[in-house]
Design an enzyme around this catalytic site. Structure first.
Site, PDB file in Angstrom:
ATOM      1  N   ASP A  59       0.834  -1.207   0.000  1.00 42.61           N
ATOM      2  CA  ASP A  59       0.000   0.000   0.000  1.00 42.61           C
ATOM      3  C   ASP A  59       0.867   1.254   0.000  1.00 42.61           C
ATOM      4  OD1 ASP A  59      -2.325   1.494   0.107  1.00 42.61           O
ATOM      5  OD2 ASP A  59      -3.186   0.365   1.765  1.00 42.61           O
ATOM      6  N   ASP A  70     -10.620   1.979  -3.329  1.00 46.03           N
ATOM      7  CA  ASP A  70     -11.154   1.745  -1.986  1.00 46.03           C
ATOM      8  C   ASP A  70     -12.672   1.758  -2.011  1.00 46.03           C
ATOM      9  OD1 ASP A  70      -8.905   1.283  -0.534  1.00 46.03           O
ATOM     10  OD2 ASP A  70      -8.779   3.268   0.365  1.00 46.03           O
TER      11      ASP A  70
END
Ligand code: GLA
Length: 730
Positions: free
Chosen positions: A471, A540
């Protein structure tokens, strides 16, 4: 083999014929169906005279005249430079040690070599005054009809030079109209398709974010020629993408002649690059394709190339998974994880991924305000260790994956105290926090080693870690590096190269680990990253409704095999939307399926549906991963989204249809025209995961031409009705 013979024979023939014509050299860079034709003019200037459908004998271009005067600037230069008569946006702008800015490149020589499906053409251009050398390199992927171009810029002079602009390449197009399709967005809203008819002057798409460069725009585009919109199945379309995970710049300049020059490259923003004498700078790849069958064929070309060459592990089938994030966030114990693993196994999923929150002791990662940088297991949460959890997953027949965010540090961490000099910073300037964190300076080789170590050490936490989610959750502010000293201009370029250095080393050691590229969702979606990463966390945003728009647009450029797509809880945590579980599954199943919720919160009925959808996905997912996409309806244009994936042999297919807006009874069932099938074949069509089909023809056999030209009209009238249909011919 067929292509090798074809290309060797073709090029042998071309070499004999072309350089002979009147002091000009015609250099075709071609694939099975497309052709880029470059001509070195008598004065040595290399021009692009054609990019489009293949012409059998491009030698005719030796005599081609543009008919325009040179008083208004040089013609369509293949690699335009600042200098000479060129007055447009340059691909290359060099400032020399004596302060002058002019570069005039003259064709010196070229060579062509065929290696199976890939034919490489290298063209050497030289500036006789400054001794700058430029090598234009084109890899032409025959079968996929894709060209990857990069440029090597060599300072063959005696003094350092400054590269002020150094694009990967230029594409010159000639049409009456150009309609540009590009992508904008934001967090949880990436890859929103946008478009406009290009007018004269320059349209620029640029990212200066340093990290998370693709969150708001993507280094990719489609240009429709002689059209006022992007069309799926008809018309000439050029699609391209830059393989670069740092700041990028795409420009589209229509000059007074009406020609369009597309430049793609590293953004020159704050990045004047000093090239020492004798040194060479290699640009990232500019990947492009031409289609005369609309956006559909352009996507299929790019996807085929991506699966065969552009994506790490492309063509491989990746496992379905349960990710802990939206189901547990930071709040879990070993027990929570084991029960999630039990549920994932019971539902037929194939991997469990432990997301954020598992690490840091002194500054435990119980929220996003602490712990990044301290990559040891938080024994208060998981006293038994990661090995225990991973082994449990493995015993249950699941693979095991884990989350890291190695490029970042929280001020509340041991790392921040031990190595404050590793943080991206500029003396005397505020260290702005974003998501309570700072960026580590990947231009520094010591930081690269540290970041490599985070991945490497995490892999040692259990014997068989199968998957890493990498990430990167913020952008750069007040950019600067304590390591680079006075060379701050190199920061953005060397940061991106730093990631690649780390990934290259990691891939040498961990060739089989599946690695997801996540950056607050789709903040690092580009073909540079995909050389090393197997997939992207598309967004997301896990809301199936808004995902339709994100996935449709992402899939214009990137293949479905890289699009991670998860079923989550309702109301959706990002958008608040409430959609039926079947709709959520049907959307997620058009990419790499996963789930991201607490399975214990599902009702018995929902669990049964989940089991069913996961089971059926496994039957057809090879089509999602390796099939050709055909888009049947665009969410951007109507009330439906529909697409299908067809096997390479056209024997099997899966069709996804989604109703995004209520249709009144008078409208009735929308007729979709399937595509990509064999018209003469008989396909058995079966709707999956339903007890009563929405289509009258489900369970029956239909001819390909009926499905493509006749009446495939499932009754999907309510908002969020959806259907998945499996097709199989004998
Ligand atoms: C980012 C990612 C999410 C999740 C969180 C964890 O937002 O995109 O998927 O991993 O970080 O903090």
């Amino acid at each position: 083999m067929k292509y090798l013979q074809w290309t060797v024979a073709t090029f042998a023939a071309l070499f004999l014929a072309w350089p002979a014509s009147a002091g000009k050299t015609v250099i075709p860079v071609e694939t099975a169906n497309t052709q880029l034709v470059l001509v070195a003019q008598e004065n040595g200037v290399l021009q692009t005279v054609h990019f489009g459908a293949k012409i059998a004998d491009p030698s005719a271009f030796a005599a081609f005249r543009t008919g325009r005067g040179t008083d208004n600037g040089e013609g369509p230069m293949t690699y335009p430079t600042t200098g000479g008569r060129y007055i447009g946006e340059p691909a290359l702008h060099v400032k020399y040690a004596d302060g002058y800015h002019n570069t005039e490149l003259v064709y010196a020589e070229h060579r062509v070599r065929a290696n199976g499906n890939v034919v490489t053409t290298e063209i050497i251009l030289k500036d006789p005054v400054t001794l700058l050398e430029v090598k234009l390199c084109y890899d032409a992927y025959q079968k996929e009809n894709v060209i990857c171009a990069h440029t090597e810029i060599k300072n063959a002079g005696k003094k350092p030079v400054q590269l002020l602009n150094y694009a990967s390449g230029a594409l010159n197009l000639d049409a009456d109209q150009y309609y540009l399709t590009h992508f904008h967005g934001g967090w949880a809203d990436e890859m929103q398709m946008d478009g406009e008819l290009l007018k004269h002057d320059t349209k620029v798409i640029e990212s200066r974010r340093g990290t998370q460069v693709t969150q708001c725009s993507n280094p990719s585009f489609l240009v429709s020629l002689n059209a006022e919109r992007l069309q799926e199945n008809v018309g000439e379309v050029v699609a391209g993408a830059l393989a670069w995970s740092g700041n990028f710049r795409l420009s589209f300049e229509q000059d007074e002649s009406g020609r369009l020059t597309v430049l793609a490259g590293i953004s020159p923003f704050a990045s004047a690059y000093e090239l020492a004498a004798g040194k060479t700078f290699t640009t990232p790849d500019f990947i492009y394709t031409f289609s005369c069958k609309g956006a559909g064929q352009a996507s299929r070309n790019l996807h085929a190339w991506a699966r065969n060459y552009g994506v790490y592990g492309g063509g491989q089938i990746n496992p379905t998974l349960l990710n802990s994030w939206e189901g547990a966030y930071f709040t879990f114990t070993t027990e929570t994880l084991l029960r999630m693993i039990d549920d994932a196994a019971a539902m037929g999923l194939e991997m469990f991924v432990l997301d954020d929150g598992w690490f840091a002791k002194d500054y435990p990662r119980n929220g996003d305000d602490a712990g990044l940088g301290d990559w040891e297991v938080n024994s208060a949460k998981i006293p038994e260790g990661i090995d225990y959890v991973a082994s449990y997953a493995h015993q249950k027949g699941l693979k095991f994956g884990i989350w890291i965010e190695p490029e970042m540090v929280n001020p509340q961490s041991n790392l921040a105290h031990q190595h404050p000099e590793w943080v991206v910073q500029s003396p005397g300037r505020e260290l702005y926090q974003s998501r309570n964190q700072w960026v580590l300076d990947l231009s520094n080789p010591a930081v690269q080693d540290f970041v490599y170590g985070i991945f490497d050490n995490t892999m040692q936490l259990a014997p068989n870690i199968d998957y890493i989610k990498w990430d990167c959750n913020r952008i750069v502010a007040n950019f600067g590096s304590t390591y680079l000293g006075k060379d701050q201009d190199r920061f953005f370029v060397e940061y991106a190269q730093g990631i690649y250095n780390v990934m290259r080393r990691l891939r040498a050691k961990y060739p089989d680990t599946i690695v997801q590229c996540c950056s607050s969702g789709g903040g690092r979606v580009d073909y540079g990253a995909l050389k090393y990463f197997n997939e992207i966390w598309t967004s997301d945003n896990t809301d199936a409704f808004t995902r339709a728009y994100i996935q449709y647009a992402t899939n214009l450029i990137y293949p479905a095999c890289v699009m991670a797509s998860h079923v989550s809880a309702v109301p959706n945590h990002q958008t608040g939307n409430v959609t039926p579980l079947k709709f959520r599954f049907d959307m997620a199943c058009s990419g790499r399926l996963g789930m991201e919720l607490q399975p214990r919160n599902l009702t018995e009925g929902e669990r049964a549906l989940a089991d069913r959808c996961i089971r059926s996905y496994k039957q057809y997912r090879d089509l999602v991963f390796t099939g050709d996409v055909y888009r049947l309806a665009s969410p951007y244009e109507g009330d439906y989204y529909a697409l299908m994936y067809v096997s390479q042999d056209r024997r099997r297919a899966v069709v996804f249809t989604y109703c995004l807006k209520y249709q009144n009874r008078a409208v009735g069932a929308h007729v979709f025209r399937m595509d990509g099938l064999d018209p003469a074949r008989q396909y058995k069509v079966t709707e999956l995961n339903v007890n009563r089909s929405s289509w009258w023809g489900s369970g029956q056999v239909h001819a390909g031409d009926f499905l493509m030209n006749g009446g495939f009209n499932p009754v999907l009238l309510k908002t969020f009705d959806s259907g998945v249909f499996y097709l199989e011919a004998d």
